[in-house]
Scaffold this active site. Structure first.
Site, PDB file in Angstrom:
ATOM      1  N   CYS A  72       0.781  -1.233   0.000  1.00 24.32           N
ATOM      2  CA  CYS A  72       0.000   0.000   0.000  1.00 24.32           C
ATOM      3  C   CYS A  72       0.820   1.293   0.000  1.00 24.32           C
ATOM      4  CB  CYS A  72      -0.926  -0.016   1.209  1.00 24.32           C
ATOM      5  SG  CYS A  72      -1.638   1.557   1.601  1.00 24.32           S
ATOM      6  N   HIS A 126      -0.847   6.537   2.595  1.00 23.47           N
ATOM      7  CA  HIS A 126      -0.896   5.604   3.703  1.00 23.47           C
ATOM      8  C   HIS A 126      -1.137   6.431   4.960  1.00 23.47           C
ATOM      9  CE1 HIS A 126      -0.519   1.674   5.419  1.00 23.47           C
ATOM     10  NE2 HIS A 126       0.075   2.240   6.441  1.00 23.47           N
TER      11      HIS A 126
END
Ligand SMILES: *[C@@H]1O[C@H](CO)[C@@H](O)[C@H](O)[C@H]1NC(C)=O
Ligand SMILES: *[C@@H]1O[C@H](CO)[C@@H](O)[C@H](O)[C@H]1NC(C)=O
Ligand SMILES: *[C@@H]1O[C@H](CO)[C@@H](O)[C@H](O)[C@H]1NC(C)=O
Length: 497
Positions: A72, A126
């Site tokens: 991610c 993130h």
């Protein structure tokens, strides 16, 4: 640019009457969504996603798009700055690119600098202070939005079907995000329509990331008897150990842990649990498809859809038991291949499909060109002091000619530990092959040592699209390997369109 348009419109209203306002951008991001959608897999998938299908029907659908790292934070940082992990120096979930690789401009920041109103909801960067200083405040004109009670639906189990009474009482986080997106559109619509100020609205959905939590009615869309097991639940023949990732993220859930799952090579999760997980993953995709549908419907209802670019992608792929592997953080096709499409009103309305190799660093320069903002220049070799440039290529030329000669390779990488040492797996996807080298990586100087090799993989996608046999030691491929290794070491600059 809109400032000039506004000024000119004020001074010479008659000249600009009928002139089109600048295009808005709706930037849709989905977490852990592999290309398990009919726009990408046709009838090879059983996933039902009518809203995404409808968007695909009027978009440039990029069927061979690859993320630069299948985790991610690194993937998002890379695509949002248009630079690769070896430039952002973000390989994990707790590094901020502005203090690591350089003070790089992001996509929303660039639109903001060019007069756009920029708003972000849900998961884009993130989350957290370490990775993004909490959603990179400099990127936004408007306050960032997270659902207030998003922890409410946390669960210790890998999936949960939520009853209607439960989600009515406590709406799921992604439902709250879609509600907020609809309210923001209503707030921005008049300025966008009359040419006062265009918007860049980023909407990041948390699902289908684990745990798979979704309204229970979506289970009915997927009768258990329709769910298939992967037909390759074993590691590729001759796979080097370096290529394996123990899927601790999944094992951490109590229902998986209770099955004494180890995550070791050539073990996997019991069949009945695999069916359960796949079914829940598909149901979660359909749930997100419904939320996306609500936003796109509002865009249409407000009269914005013919002047709003819609970008849609998943942040990386996801393994569902293929090779016995789960989740991401590998260099397998299932982890680095992700869905991507772009609707540019007036340009892609008939729907265009391209099989050409695309990299996620291409999103930034493509969006900038689609919106008519000043194009980004290609970054120099060392761009650490260069705030705004790109290591990708605008894919807009594929709109007119989806089959034209394009990139010769798509590059990804993933940082791992091998025998207690830091290593990097560098991989290149060409039209025919995936070729990977696992090499020593010095984390002080951020440099690889191509001579210290822990493993090599070659998959021949012409005959082995599921990457079941590593042919790196098959002498029939000697010349291919020389070519691919050279391409990998030379890097992306030599594979440009
Ligand atoms: C895993 O299983 C496959 C298929 O049986 C086999 O070819 C391969 O060598 C095994 N890998 C390891 C590391 O045991
Ligand atoms: C979009 O549609 C509206 C309403 O049909 C129309 O007034 C407007 O000119 C259209 N804009 C573009 C850019 O086509
Ligand atoms: C950034 O890179 C571009 C493209 O190579 C170059 O034109 C520009 O001068 C660079 N700017 C800085 C501050 O290095």
């Amino acid at each position: 640019m809109w400032i000039w348009a506004l000024l000119i419109a004020t001074i010479f209203p008659s000249i600009t009457q009928g002139a089109e306002p600048q295009k808005n951008v709706l930037f849709l991001v989905v977490d852990d969504l592999r290309p398990e959608l009919s726009a990408f897999k046709g009838d090879q998938t059983i996933v039902i996603s009518p809203n995404i299908d409808q968007l695909a029907a009027k978009s440039l659908v990029l069927k061979s798009a690859y993320v630069q790292q299948s985790i991610c934070g690194p993937s998002r940082t890379s695509l949002l700055t248009g630079r690769r992990p070896d430039t952002t120096l973000v390989y994990d979930l707790n590094t901020y690119w502005r203090t690591a690789g350089g003070d790089f401009t992001t996509i929303p920041q660039y639109f903001k600098e060019n007069g756009y109103r920029t708003a972000g909801l849900g998961k884009l960067f993130h989350p957290g202070y370490e990775a993004s200083r909490n959603d990179d405040p400099i990127s936004w004109t408007d306050a960032y939005y997270h659902p207030p009670d998003k922890k409410f639906w946390a669960t210790d189990e890998s999936w949960k079907a939520v009853t209607e009474a439960e989600y009515q009482a406590n709406p799921l986080p992604d439902t709250q995000i879609a509600d907020e997106a609809i309210s923001r559109l209503n707030d921005m619509v008049s300025d966008a329509l009359d040419g006062t100020q265009p918007f860049f609205l980023s909407v990041g959905f948390h699902k289908p990331h684990l745990p798979f939590v979704f309204p229970e009615e979506y289970l009915d869309w997927y009768p258990e008897s329709d769910i298939k097991l992967p037909d390759n639940p074993y590691a590729p023949v001759d796979m080097p150990d370096a290529a394996w990732s123990v899927y601790g993220e999944l094992i951490a859930y109590t229902d998986i842990n209770n099955l004494l799952v180890t995550g070791d090579i050539n073990t996997t999760i019991p069949d009945s649990k695999t069916i359960e997980l796949r079914r829940a993953y598909y149901a979660t995709i359909s749930y997100i498809d419904g939320e996306i549908g609500r936003i796109l419907e509002e865009l249409e209802y407000l009269g914005l859809s013919n002047n709003t670019i819609v970008s849609f992608f998943g942040d990386h792929g996801f393994s569902l038991g293929e090779h016995g592997e789960w989740c991401k953080k590998t260099n397998f096709e299932d982890a680095v291949h992700a869905p991507m499409m772009l609707h540019v009103p007036g340009e892609t309305d008939g729907g265009i499909v391209s099989e050409k190799l695309i990299e996620f660093v291409d999103i930034f320069p493509s969006l900038v060109d689609a919106a008519g903002l000043p194009s980004l220049e290609l970054c120099p070799e060392d761009s650490s002091n260069n705030a705004t440039c790109t290591e990708g290529s605008s894919f807009l030329p594929l709109i007119d000619d989806p089959d034209r000669t394009w990139k010769s390779g798509a590059f990804s990488q993933v940082q791992v530990r091998i025998n207690g040492k830091n290593a990097m797996g560098y991989t290149i996807r060409t039209e025919d092959f995936r070729y990977t080298e696992w090499v020593r990586f010095n984390t002080k100087t951020n440099t690889m040592n191509w001579k210290q090799v822990y493993g090599v993989e070659l998959y021949d996608h012409r005959i082995d699209p599921k990457e079941n046999v590593n042919r790196a030691t098959d002498s029939n491929y000697d010349t291919d390997i020389v070519t691919l290794s050279t391409m990998l070491h030379q890097g992306w600059r030599y594979s440009q369109p």
